[in-house]
Design a protein around this motif. Structure first.
Motif, mmCIF file in Angstrom:
data_model
loop_
_atom_site.group_PDB
_atom_site.id
_atom_site.type_symbol
_atom_site.label_atom_id
_atom_site.label_comp_id
_atom_site.label_asym_id
_atom_site.label_seq_id
_atom_site.Cartn_x
_atom_site.Cartn_y
_atom_site.Cartn_z
ATOM 1 N N ARG A 144 0.818 -1.217 0.000
ATOM 2 C CA ARG A 144 0.000 0.000 0.000
ATOM 3 C C ARG A 144 0.851 1.266 0.000
ATOM 4 N NH1 ARG A 144 -4.130 -0.458 4.683
ATOM 5 N NH2 ARG A 144 -4.735 -2.365 3.644
ATOM 6 N N ASP A 145 2.037 1.178 0.611
ATOM 7 C CA ASP A 145 2.873 2.386 0.687
ATOM 8 C C ASP A 145 3.883 2.477 -0.462
ATOM 9 O OD1 ASP A 145 4.490 0.340 1.429
ATOM 10 O OD2 ASP A 145 5.164 1.220 3.330
ATOM 11 N N GLN A 147 4.160 3.765 -3.401
ATOM 12 C CA GLN A 147 3.423 4.677 -4.276
ATOM 13 C C GLN A 147 3.952 4.677 -5.710
ATOM 14 O OE1 GLN A 147 3.608 8.826 -3.340
ATOM 15 N NE2 GLN A 147 2.072 9.328 -4.849
ATOM 16 N N LEU A 148 5.293 4.595 -5.850
ATOM 17 C CA LEU A 148 5.888 4.628 -7.190
ATOM 18 C C LEU A 148 5.431 3.429 -8.018
ATOM 19 C CD1 LEU A 148 7.977 6.313 -8.832
ATOM 20 C CD2 LEU A 148 9.684 4.629 -8.118
ATOM 21 N N MET A 150 2.820 1.485 -7.425
ATOM 22 C CA MET A 150 1.379 1.511 -7.648
ATOM 23 C C MET A 150 1.028 2.513 -8.754
ATOM 24 S SD MET A 150 -1.807 1.728 -4.968
ATOM 25 C CE MET A 150 -0.983 0.908 -3.652
ATOM 26 N N SER A 151 1.702 3.649 -8.753
ATOM 27 C CA SER A 151 1.447 4.646 -9.810
ATOM 28 C C SER A 151 1.809 4.071 -11.174
ATOM 29 C CB SER A 151 2.272 5.908 -9.568
ATOM 30 O OG SER A 151 1.823 6.559 -8.416
ATOM 31 N N PHE A 152 2.911 3.295 -11.213
ATOM 32 C CA PHE A 152 3.321 2.696 -12.483
ATOM 33 C C PHE A 152 2.219 1.780 -13.012
ATOM 34 C CE2 PHE A 152 4.897 -1.125 -14.590
ATOM 35 C CZ PHE A 152 5.413 -0.565 -15.742
ATOM 36 N N ARG A 154 -0.919 1.669 -12.184
ATOM 37 C CA ARG A 154 -2.114 2.459 -12.506
ATOM 38 C C ARG A 154 -1.972 3.100 -13.880
ATOM 39 N NH1 ARG A 154 -6.693 2.114 -9.238
ATOM 40 N NH2 ARG A 154 -6.115 2.117 -7.046
ATOM 41 N N SER A 155 -0.768 3.609 -14.157
ATOM 42 C CA SER A 155 -0.573 4.293 -15.447
ATOM 43 C C SER A 155 -0.665 3.305 -16.609
ATOM 44 C CB SER A 155 0.772 5.023 -15.475
ATOM 45 O OG SER A 155 1.828 4.105 -15.642
ATOM 46 N N ARG B 71 3.175 13.555 -12.394
ATOM 47 C CA ARG B 71 3.566 13.575 -10.981
ATOM 48 C C ARG B 71 2.423 13.995 -10.052
ATOM 49 N NH1 ARG B 71 6.759 10.621 -11.975
ATOM 50 N NH2 ARG B 71 9.004 10.778 -12.264
ATOM 51 N N THR B 73 -0.897 14.095 -8.266
ATOM 52 C CA THR B 73 -1.871 13.023 -8.011
ATOM 53 C C THR B 73 -3.218 13.596 -7.574
ATOM 54 O OG1 THR B 73 -1.355 12.784 -5.652
ATOM 55 C CG2 THR B 73 0.021 11.538 -7.220
ATOM 56 N N ALA B 117 -3.976 5.535 -0.237
ATOM 57 C CA ALA B 117 -3.077 4.826 -1.156
ATOM 58 C C ALA B 117 -3.606 4.893 -2.583
ATOM 59 C CB ALA B 117 -2.919 3.375 -0.713
ATOM 60 N N THR B 118 -4.906 4.761 -2.721
ATOM 61 C CA THR B 118 -5.502 4.807 -4.069
ATOM 62 C C THR B 118 -5.326 6.189 -4.684
ATOM 63 O OG1 THR B 118 -7.144 3.146 -3.452
ATOM 64 C CG2 THR B 118 -7.655 4.512 -5.362
ATOM 65 N N SER B 120 -3.296 8.562 -3.956
ATOM 66 C CA SER B 120 -1.915 9.015 -4.152
ATOM 67 C C SER B 120 -1.231 8.258 -5.286
ATOM 68 C CB SER B 120 -1.101 8.849 -2.858
ATOM 69 O OG SER B 120 -0.904 7.485 -2.583
ATOM 70 N N SER B 121 -1.873 7.207 -5.803
ATOM 71 C CA SER B 121 -1.250 6.453 -6.896
ATOM 72 C C SER B 121 -1.830 6.836 -8.256
ATOM 73 C CB SER B 121 -1.438 4.955 -6.664
ATOM 74 O OG SER B 121 -2.791 4.582 -6.868
ATOM 75 N N ILE B 122 -2.831 7.694 -8.265
ATOM 76 C CA ILE B 122 -3.451 8.059 -9.545
ATOM 77 C C ILE B 122 -3.071 9.489 -9.906
ATOM 78 C CG2 ILE B 122 -5.636 8.317 -10.790
ATOM 79 C CD1 ILE B 122 -6.782 6.117 -9.041
ATOM 80 N N THR B 123 -2.241 9.590 -10.935
ATOM 81 C CA THR B 123 -1.789 10.905 -11.377
ATOM 82 C C THR B 123 -2.814 11.515 -12.335
ATOM 83 O OG1 THR B 123 -0.641 10.016 -13.293
ATOM 84 C CG2 THR B 123 0.637 10.173 -11.246
ATOM 85 N N THR B 126 -2.720 9.597 -15.512
ATOM 86 C CA THR B 126 -3.463 8.334 -15.426
ATOM 87 C C THR B 126 -4.961 8.596 -15.481
ATOM 88 O OG1 THR B 126 -1.704 7.222 -14.199
ATOM 89 C CG2 THR B 126 -3.912 6.325 -13.942
ATOM 90 N N LYS B 129 -6.042 9.038 -18.934
ATOM 91 C CA LYS B 129 -6.144 7.741 -19.624
ATOM 92 C C LYS B 129 -7.452 7.046 -19.259
ATOM 93 C CE LYS B 129 -1.183 6.698 -19.825
ATOM 94 N NZ LYS B 129 -0.107 5.919 -19.181
#
Lengths: 172, 143
Positions: A144-145, A147-148, A150-152, A154-155, B71, B73, B117-118, B120-123, B126, B129
């Motif tokens: 969960r922590d 972030q890098l 998870m962002s990857f 997600r993208s 970057r 989010t 967490a959710t 902060s992971s969605i830029t 994203t 997209k």
């Protein structure tokens, strides 16, 4: 996909997916299946990224990926002998009540090669392996922590799935 | 999860501006999303102070996105306007000091953790997209 269809797909496609994989990317690196000489660099890069060296784990994963009929895919991005990144995935079926799907267990990119699409190309190559093996769903699990990471993912288009991971500490 | 009105205004404004190369007026954004132009203008000023958008005055003036779409989010945007997923947030409430209250807090904190967490992971990139995929899905027959 039925059990029978899944097994037919597994026999027909797994070899083709691996042997058609080697591909020179527009950024002049190659995505291909991992070879034994890559292993030290994989262990080293993974240790740099995660902080924990796991040579035995990677050796076992490499050997599993080379077993006949294996549904494990161990891919690397390499440029002139230098490892830029790696990814490990496997098709698993019926665990947790799940239809056959491709799991991505690990993906790592050299911090100096980030933002050059290496991770995305490795991800695409893994998806191609899964697709050619007949599965239409991919999954991964991320701290969960982280972030890098998870962002990857997600993208790349991954969203939360229908499963929730639960855990507990065992009392001694 | 119910977001405050200002938060929704901010997310829509950022997505709209990030999707366009040039400038857009607050009125254009307000019209597309059915927002109050006055309220949106206030939100845009706040986003300007945070360096997420830039405004230019005069004829042809408007706003443009000034952040890094790969970057920035959703959490960065939303937490300007409301506390998001902060474990243990809020005033002390009756029952908090009981075992039951603490157990309830553990469960609600778990939800807050996942929310944070959710988001902060969605830029922004994203999200754009996801918008495109949603548009494609809606365009398909029966989609």
């Amino acid at each position: 996909m039925s059990v029978k269809q899944y097994h037919i797909a597994r026999i027909c496609y797994s070899a083709a997916a691996i042997f058609n994989l080697a591909k020179v990317m527009p950024h002049h690196y190659t995505i291909r299946r991992a070879n034994l000489p890559d292993l030290d660099q994989v262990v080293s890069l993974d240790a740099r990224v995660t902080g924990t060296p796991k040579p035995e784990y990677w050796r076992q994963r490499f050997e599993s990926s080379r077993q006949p009929g294996s549904q494990q895919y161990f891919l690397v991005a390499e440029q002139d002998g230098r490892l830029l990144g790696f990814t490990l995935g496997e098709i698993r079926a019926w665990e947790f009540g799940s239809q056959p799907c491709g799991w991505i267990f690990a993906i790592g990119v050299d911090p100096e090669a980030r933002l050059e699409r290496v991770g995305s190309d490795l991800f695409d190559a893994m998806c191609r392996c899964f697709r050619e093996a007949g599965v239409t769903k991919i999954r991964t699990m991320i701290a969960r922590d982280a972030q890098l990471v998870m962002s990857f993912f997600r993208s790349q288009g991954l969203m939360a799935g229908p499963f929730v991971q639960l855990e507990m500490d065992l009392e001694s | 999860m119910k977001l405050q009105i200002a938060t929704r205004h901010a997310v829509f404004a950022i997505l709209e501006l990030a999707a366009h190369d040039g400038q857009m007026s607050a009125g254009e954004i307000a019209e597309k999303y059915g927002l109050s132009p006055n309220h949106l203008a206030k939100v845009l000023r706040t986003l300007g102070r945070e360096g997420m958008v830039e405004a230019s005055r005069g004829v042809g003036g408007g706003y443009r996105f000034a952040g890094n779409a790969k970057r920035l989010t959703l959490l960065d945007i939303m937490q300007i306007f409301e506390p998001i997923g902060v474990p243990g947030a809020g005033n002390s409430e009756p029952g908090d000091d009981t075992d039951e209250g603490r157990a309830l807090r553990r469960v609600t904190d778990e939800i807050e953790d996942i929310t944070r967490a959710t988001l902060s992971s969605i830029t922004v990139d994203t999200m754009l997209k996801i918008v495109r995929r949603t548009r494609k899905g809606a365009a398909r027959p029966g989609g």
